[in-house]
Design an enzyme around this catalytic site. Structure first.
Site, mmCIF file in Angstrom:
data_model
loop_
_atom_site.group_PDB
_atom_site.id
_atom_site.type_symbol
_atom_site.label_atom_id
_atom_site.label_comp_id
_atom_site.label_asym_id
_atom_site.label_seq_id
_atom_site.Cartn_x
_atom_site.Cartn_y
_atom_site.Cartn_z
ATOM 1 N N ILE A 180 41.452 34.863 59.851
ATOM 2 C CA ILE A 180 40.624 33.902 60.363
ATOM 3 C C ILE A 180 38.902 34.022 60.142
ATOM 4 C CG2 ILE A 180 40.068 32.839 62.635
ATOM 5 C CD1 ILE A 180 43.013 32.837 61.622
ATOM 6 N N GLN B 161 37.079 34.594 28.502
ATOM 7 C CA GLN B 161 37.621 34.936 27.037
ATOM 8 C C GLN B 161 36.675 34.511 25.917
ATOM 9 O OE1 GLN B 161 40.501 36.647 26.978
ATOM 10 N NE2 GLN B 161 40.355 37.258 24.844
ATOM 11 N N ILE B 162 35.941 33.612 26.185
ATOM 12 C CA ILE B 162 35.131 33.051 25.193
ATOM 13 C C ILE B 162 33.701 33.866 25.313
ATOM 14 C CG2 ILE B 162 33.506 31.096 24.724
ATOM 15 C CD1 ILE B 162 35.792 29.151 25.474
ATOM 16 N N HIS B 163 33.367 34.206 26.576
ATOM 17 C CA HIS B 163 32.178 34.990 26.631
ATOM 18 C C HIS B 163 32.350 36.567 26.358
ATOM 19 C CE1 HIS B 163 30.632 31.625 28.875
ATOM 20 N NE2 HIS B 163 29.372 32.162 28.676
ATOM 21 N N GLY C 2 33.008 40.587 26.624
ATOM 22 C CA GLY C 2 32.657 41.465 27.616
ATOM 23 C C GLY C 2 31.836 40.932 28.631
ATOM 24 N N GLU D 172 44.491 26.907 52.054
ATOM 25 C CA GLU D 172 44.565 25.420 52.404
ATOM 26 C C GLU D 172 46.056 25.057 52.162
ATOM 27 O OE1 GLU D 172 42.246 23.481 53.917
ATOM 28 O OE2 GLU D 172 41.183 25.101 54.424
ATOM 29 N N GLU E 194 52.899 26.285 46.111
ATOM 30 C CA GLU E 194 54.465 26.191 46.440
ATOM 31 C C GLU E 194 54.523 25.289 47.462
ATOM 32 O OE1 GLU E 194 52.874 29.129 45.922
ATOM 33 O OE2 GLU E 194 53.728 29.323 43.894
#
Lengths: 95, 385
Positions: B163, B341-343, B345, B368, B372
């Protein structure tokens, strides 16, 4: 939940062994009364090690003697929790 | 279905975009990368700007003093408001205000005076206590908190989990089972003041989310008056469900906003960063990631706006909302993953906002209603209705 770790007396030698990680810490006077609750966040150059050393070099805290810390990557919410504990949490919380 | 953006909506989008770029992003540079709040003075200044723009209380209906914007417009705004480091869970650091607990629009006049209006004025804060340690996805069955009638009062016993910020709230909406024999028709919503004897915040629960922590609550023989019931006895599930469904649309739009920001960073980086004598933008592996990001963003946007459009037209929108929520939350996670991934490290450092978005987006696939449950909702509609 408050920090329950024992207080440690600060010295440059002790300070050098503090990890450079993100986390929260408290600074107290010689009697163990908390003077500051703070965190070493993502912009701190040397994490807890740098932030705690800076607190002991702060002229606003001349009575600072003791410290304790907790490595914690969720340092913001943990810091808020500790501040709330230090300020005196409302009666309807468990602290 | 016509999802063309009107001239008014275009102006609103451009105004919010400029506000984020010119006010929020510069203010954020000074903050800790995990910060969720602006310094008080800065917040006052920006709230005044938002009020001058006419957007304060952006999700409040006109009858309660808000701008009365439809869900399509609010979704377009939510996408813009999320495009900064804290944007997913603290969009624009709250300077646009908001309705808070929208369930209180169902309140009677006395309850509105005591809780709704003070909340809208920013004088009182509330929490929403539906999820329990026994689960949150299936509240009709998982709710074990009980409320038993005793004269003019109800006595509530039980526990709640995850909460948000209950320890700093003035009151909360607590859902409890008042008739075990009636399933979802046996759940009632009570307005409970913090500090009521028997009300206890057991602990703060730290999560992947930087912006706001959660709490665990316990109720021990907590006595509340009959007048604390919101919307009528046995109507709790309906109140919770309708508003949860409606809230999933801007929830999805916020994810799209973060994905848009991550994609913009990726394109900029790919054009600048050189490896082995050429910029990343000329590498097919990177090009495909950028294209896949664009497909994820566009798919999410169309589904979200389609759901918002149906809601605005007063048509059933549960199925469309479930699809939008599922696709947007999962797609945004993929986009930010590719952006990291593109950037390389730098992508996982706190120098960039990507690591925070990566962590916080993971929660969006659960909060919210998890993916599933959204599939369960759609399957029910497709197979049995």
């Amino acid at each position: 939940m408050p920090l329950h770790k024992p207080w440690v007396e600060f010295s440059p030698q002790v300070g050098a062994r503090i990890p450079g990680s993100l986390g929260v810490f408290e600074v107290a006077d010689a009697a163990g009364a908390t003077l500051r609750v703070a965190y070493a966040g993502g912009r701190s150059p040397f994490g807890l090690r740098g932030a705690i050393a800076a607190a002991f070099a702060d002229p606003a805290l001349p009575q600072a003697r003791l410290f304790r810390y907790e490595v914690n990557s969720m340092y913001i919410t943990r810091w808020k929790e500790l501040v709330r504990s230090a300020e005196g949490a409302p009666a309807w919380t468990c602290e | 279905m016509d999802l063309r953006v009107s001239d008014d909506q275009r102006i609103i989008v451009q105004t919010v975009r400029r506000f984020v770029q010119e006010q929020i992003l510069p203010a954020e540079v000074e903050l800790d990368p995990d910060a969720a709040e602006l310094p008080a003075q800065e917040k006052v200044r920006l709230v005044a700007m938002v009020k001058a723009m006419g957007f304060y209380g952006w999700d409040i209906p006109a009858e309660y003093g808000g701008p009365g914007l439809g869900l399509v417009t609010r979704s377009l705004m939510a996408e813009e408001m999320a495009q900064h480091r804290a944007g997913l869970y603290a969009p624009c650091y709250g300077v646009f205000g908001g309705g808070g607990l929208a369930q209180l629009f169902e309140a009677n006049d006395a309850q509105k005076e005591a809780y709704l209006y003070p909340m809208l004025r920013g004088e009182k804060r509330g929490f929403f206590a539906l999820t329990e340690p026994s689960g949150g996805s299936d509240p009709a069955r998982a709710i074990q908190t009980t409320a038993v009638r005793d004269g003019d009062d109800w006595v509530i016993n039980g526990a709640k989990m995850f909460i948000s910020s209950a320890d700093t709230a003035d009151f909360g909406l607590v859902f409890a089972r008042t008739d075990p024999a009636k399933g979802r028709g046996g759940i009632t919503c009570f307005i409970v003041d913090a500090g009521t004897p028997g009300f206890m915040v057991r602990r703060i629960v730290h999560t992947l989310r930087s912006a706001h922590y959660a709490t665990e609550l316990e109720f021990k023989d907590m006595r509340v008056p009959h007048g604390a019931i919101l919307g009528g006895e046995g109507r709790g599930f309906g109140i919770a469900n309708e508003r949860l469904t409606r809230n999933r649309i801007p929830y999805a739009a916020g994810c799209i906003g973060v994905a848009v920001a991550a994609q913009a960073m990726s394109i900029k980086h790919a054009k600048l960063r050189e490896t082995f004598g050429d910029v990343l933008a000329n590498r097919q592996a990177i090009q495909w990631m950028i294209v896949d990001n664009a497909i994820d963003i566009e798919t999410s946007r169309w589904l979200t706006l389609a759901a918002a459009d149906k809601a605005d037209r007063g048509e059933p929108f549960r199925h469309e909302t479930a699809m939008a929520k599922l696709v947007s939350t999962e797609a945004a996670g993929r986009v930010v993953d590719r952006a990291i991934q593109i950037h390389g490290g730098y992508g996982v450092t706190k120098d960039l906002p990507l690591e925070r978005w990566y962590r916080e987006l993971r929660i969006r696939r659960i909060g919210e209603g998890p993916s599933e449950v959204q599939r369960v909702i759609m399957a029910r509609d497709l197979l049995f209705e």
